[in-house]
Design a protein around this motif. Structure first.
Motif, PDB file in Angstrom:
ATOM      1  N   VAL A   1       1.702  -1.447  -0.015  1.00 29.97           N
ATOM      2  CA  VAL A   1      -0.109  -0.047  -0.631  1.00 29.97           C
ATOM      3  C   VAL A   1       0.363   1.093   0.351  1.00 29.97           C
ATOM      4  O   VAL A   1       0.800   2.186  -0.938  1.00 29.97           O
ATOM      5  CB  VAL A   1      -0.799  -0.489   1.500  1.00 29.97           C
ATOM      6  N   LEU A   2       1.666   1.311   0.807  1.00 30.22           N
ATOM      7  CA  LEU A   2       2.689   3.074   1.060  1.00 30.22           C
ATOM      8  C   LEU A   2       3.337   2.952  -0.350  1.00 30.22           C
ATOM      9  O   LEU A   2       3.354   3.914  -1.007  1.00 30.22           O
ATOM     10  CB  LEU A   2       3.744   2.609   1.725  1.00 30.22           C
ATOM     11  N   ALA A   3       3.754   1.371  -1.033  1.00 28.82           N
ATOM     12  CA  ALA A   3       4.790   1.610  -1.943  1.00 28.82           C
ATOM     13  C   ALA A   3       3.711   2.429  -3.272  1.00 28.82           C
ATOM     14  O   ALA A   3       3.957   2.623  -4.429  1.00 28.82           O
ATOM     15  CB  ALA A   3       5.533   0.527  -2.618  1.00 28.82           C
ATOM     16  N   ALA A   4       2.382   2.021  -3.346  1.00 28.27           N
ATOM     17  CA  ALA A   4       1.377   2.501  -4.366  1.00 28.27           C
ATOM     18  C   ALA A   4       0.917   3.135  -4.348  1.00 28.27           C
ATOM     19  O   ALA A   4       0.421   4.555  -4.944  1.00 28.27           O
ATOM     20  CB  ALA A   4       0.469   1.120  -4.198  1.00 28.27           C
ATOM     21  N   ALA A   5       1.076   4.068  -3.369  1.00 26.89           N
ATOM     22  CA  ALA A   5       0.729   5.112  -2.574  1.00 26.89           C
ATOM     23  C   ALA A   5       1.709   6.582  -3.370  1.00 26.89           C
ATOM     24  O   ALA A   5       1.026   7.392  -3.488  1.00 26.89           O
ATOM     25  CB  ALA A   5       0.505   5.657  -1.417  1.00 26.89           C
TER      26      ALA A   5
ATOM     27  N   VAL B   1       5.934  11.026   3.334  1.00 24.91           N
ATOM     28  CA  VAL B   1       6.457   9.445   3.921  1.00 24.91           C
ATOM     29  C   VAL B   1       7.395   9.493   5.510  1.00 24.91           C
ATOM     30  O   VAL B   1       7.093   9.097   6.224  1.00 24.91           O
ATOM     31  CB  VAL B   1       7.503   9.211   3.265  1.00 24.91           C
ATOM     32  N   LEU B   2       8.281  10.934   5.606  1.00 20.07           N
ATOM     33  CA  LEU B   2       9.550  10.634   6.319  1.00 20.07           C
ATOM     34  C   LEU B   2       7.907  11.240   8.304  1.00 20.07           C
ATOM     35  O   LEU B   2       8.109  11.029   9.221  1.00 20.07           O
ATOM     36  CB  LEU B   2      10.299  11.589   6.611  1.00 20.07           C
TER      37      LEU B   2
ATOM     38  N   LEU C   1      -1.237  10.218   1.098  1.00 18.10           N
ATOM     39  CA  LEU C   1      -2.268  10.174   0.427  1.00 18.10           C
ATOM     40  C   LEU C   1      -3.403  11.803   0.981  1.00 18.10           C
ATOM     41  O   LEU C   1      -3.846  12.028  -0.172  1.00 18.10           O
ATOM     42  CB  LEU C   1      -3.261   9.363   0.788  1.00 18.10           C
ATOM     43  N   MET C   2      -2.957  11.947   2.166  1.00 13.81           N
ATOM     44  CA  MET C   2      -3.237  13.257   2.345  1.00 13.81           C
ATOM     45  C   MET C   2      -3.431  14.288   1.516  1.00 13.81           C
ATOM     46  O   MET C   2      -3.405  15.398   1.583  1.00 13.81           O
ATOM     47  CB  MET C   2      -3.471  13.608   3.675  1.00 13.81           C
TER      48      MET C   2
END
Length: 346
Positions: free
Chosen positions: A28-32, A83-84, A309-310
């Motif tokens: 999910v993180l990679a896709a986002a 991300v961070l 995503l936000m």
């Protein structure tokens, strides 16, 4: 014997389930992250994203120069910052919730966000450059937490209660300072800059600001990640932990210092972005249970994906970009109400 085998199978099944959960979170993180390169005022196709990435690795095919500039100079720093910041705020929130044994605790409980706001507002009032505003925000956040901790040690109450009370006092004092600075600031220029910073945004992030802020974030994430199983010890009563020969004070200082690094660096890079550290640990516990050996990495991955995503939503939902802190607040406030109602039902 049958009971032992059933217990073993149950434990193995749980481990398999958690491995699948972490694999899904990673996907999910990679896709986002990959999807976020498409989103913006200048949309990029998946092919352009891949070509722009490969352009720095020797790819010499036909590609628009604008796509390369947007990928490397605008969207890559912004996405990495999201991300961070998301991982840092989520891990700090999970750590504080375990340390204070309260699921309604957020990373700014000791005044780090208010202190950072005061430092940034003062730097903006003085006309400082962007990197000095970041530095002042980081120093203000660290100073606020240090003051909360040092004052709490002089209290006759329990360490946990003293930290919460002094944190609330420091928070109120810093907020008053920010209000005074906004009152005397030039309403046509400085006040607008302070207000925009306080709303939280990743608009001005670049590789230079990201590189500076990433250092304390990586340090804080590494410390908490390596010692994450000890957060479970902080959920014990102080007398119980002391009877087991565990130095609660030492671990509390370590986790406060690491969480302060995470929160202060996140705030100085993206401004005030609330609710992430409160919401995400609850979602992580719902997926992987209450063991902080799993909650910490799950919170980091969930928080990173959530904030990416936000940020996509903030820069695509309207023709003008919304402040990221406003978007996370709109999403977080109903969740907080849900938590209060749920705890009352229990």
């Amino acid at each position: 014997m049958d009971r032992y085998e059933d217990h073993t199978l149950t434990g193995a099944a749980l481990r398999r389930r958690y491995r699948w959960v972490f694999c899904v979170l990673g996907a999910v993180l990679a896709a986002a992250v990959f999807f976020s390169f498409w989103v913006g005022y200048y949309p990029l196709t998946p092919a352009q994203v891949i070509q722009a990435f490969l352009s720095r690795l020797g790819y010499d095919g036909e590609i628009l120069p604008q796509a390369v500039t947007i990928f490397w100079s605008i969207r890559l720093p912004r996405i990495l910052s999201a991300v961070l910041i998301g991982a840092s705020l989520s891990v700090a929130g999970a750590t504080y919730q375990g340390m204070f044994r309260n699921p309604l605790v957020s990373p700014d409980i000791l005044g780090v966000s208010s202190g950072a706001s005061l430092g940034a507002a003062f730097a903006i009032l003085c006309g400082a450059a962007n990197y000095l505003v970041q530095l002042a925000a980081f120093a203000g956040g660290v100073a606020a937490v240090a003051a909360s901790y040092l004052i709490s040690r002089k209290s006759a109450h329990s360490q946990t209660l003293s930290l919460v009370l002094t944190g609330s006092m420091i928070m109120a004092l810093c907020n008053a300072g920010v209000t005074m600075i906004k009152y005397v600031a030039d309403p046509n220029d400085v006040l607008q800059q302070i207000t925009f910073w306080l709303m939280g945004s990743l608009t001005k992030t670049n590789l230079t600001s990201l590189r500076w802020s990433a250092i304390p974030m990586v340090v804080g994430l590494s410390v908490i990640g390596l010692l994450r199983w000890r957060v479970n010890l902080l959920t014990l009563d102080e007398e119980e932990a002391r009877s087991l020969g565990i130095s609660i004070r030492r671990y509390r200082v370590i986790f406060i210092a690491a969480s302060t690094l995470l929160s202060a660096a996140a705030v100085c890079l993206g401004g005030l972005i609330g609710w992430v550290g409160l919401m995400i640990p609850h979602m992580a516990r719902a997926l992987v249970g209450a063991d902080y050996r799993r909650v910490i990495p799950a919170s980091a991955m969930l928080g990173a994906a959530y904030l990416v995503l936000m940020d996509d939503l903030a820069r695509s939902i309207l023709s003008m970009e919304l402040p990221l802190g406003v978007v996370t607040s709109i999403m977080g406030a109903p969740f907080f109400v849900y938590l209060i109602i749920k705890r009352k039902e229990r």
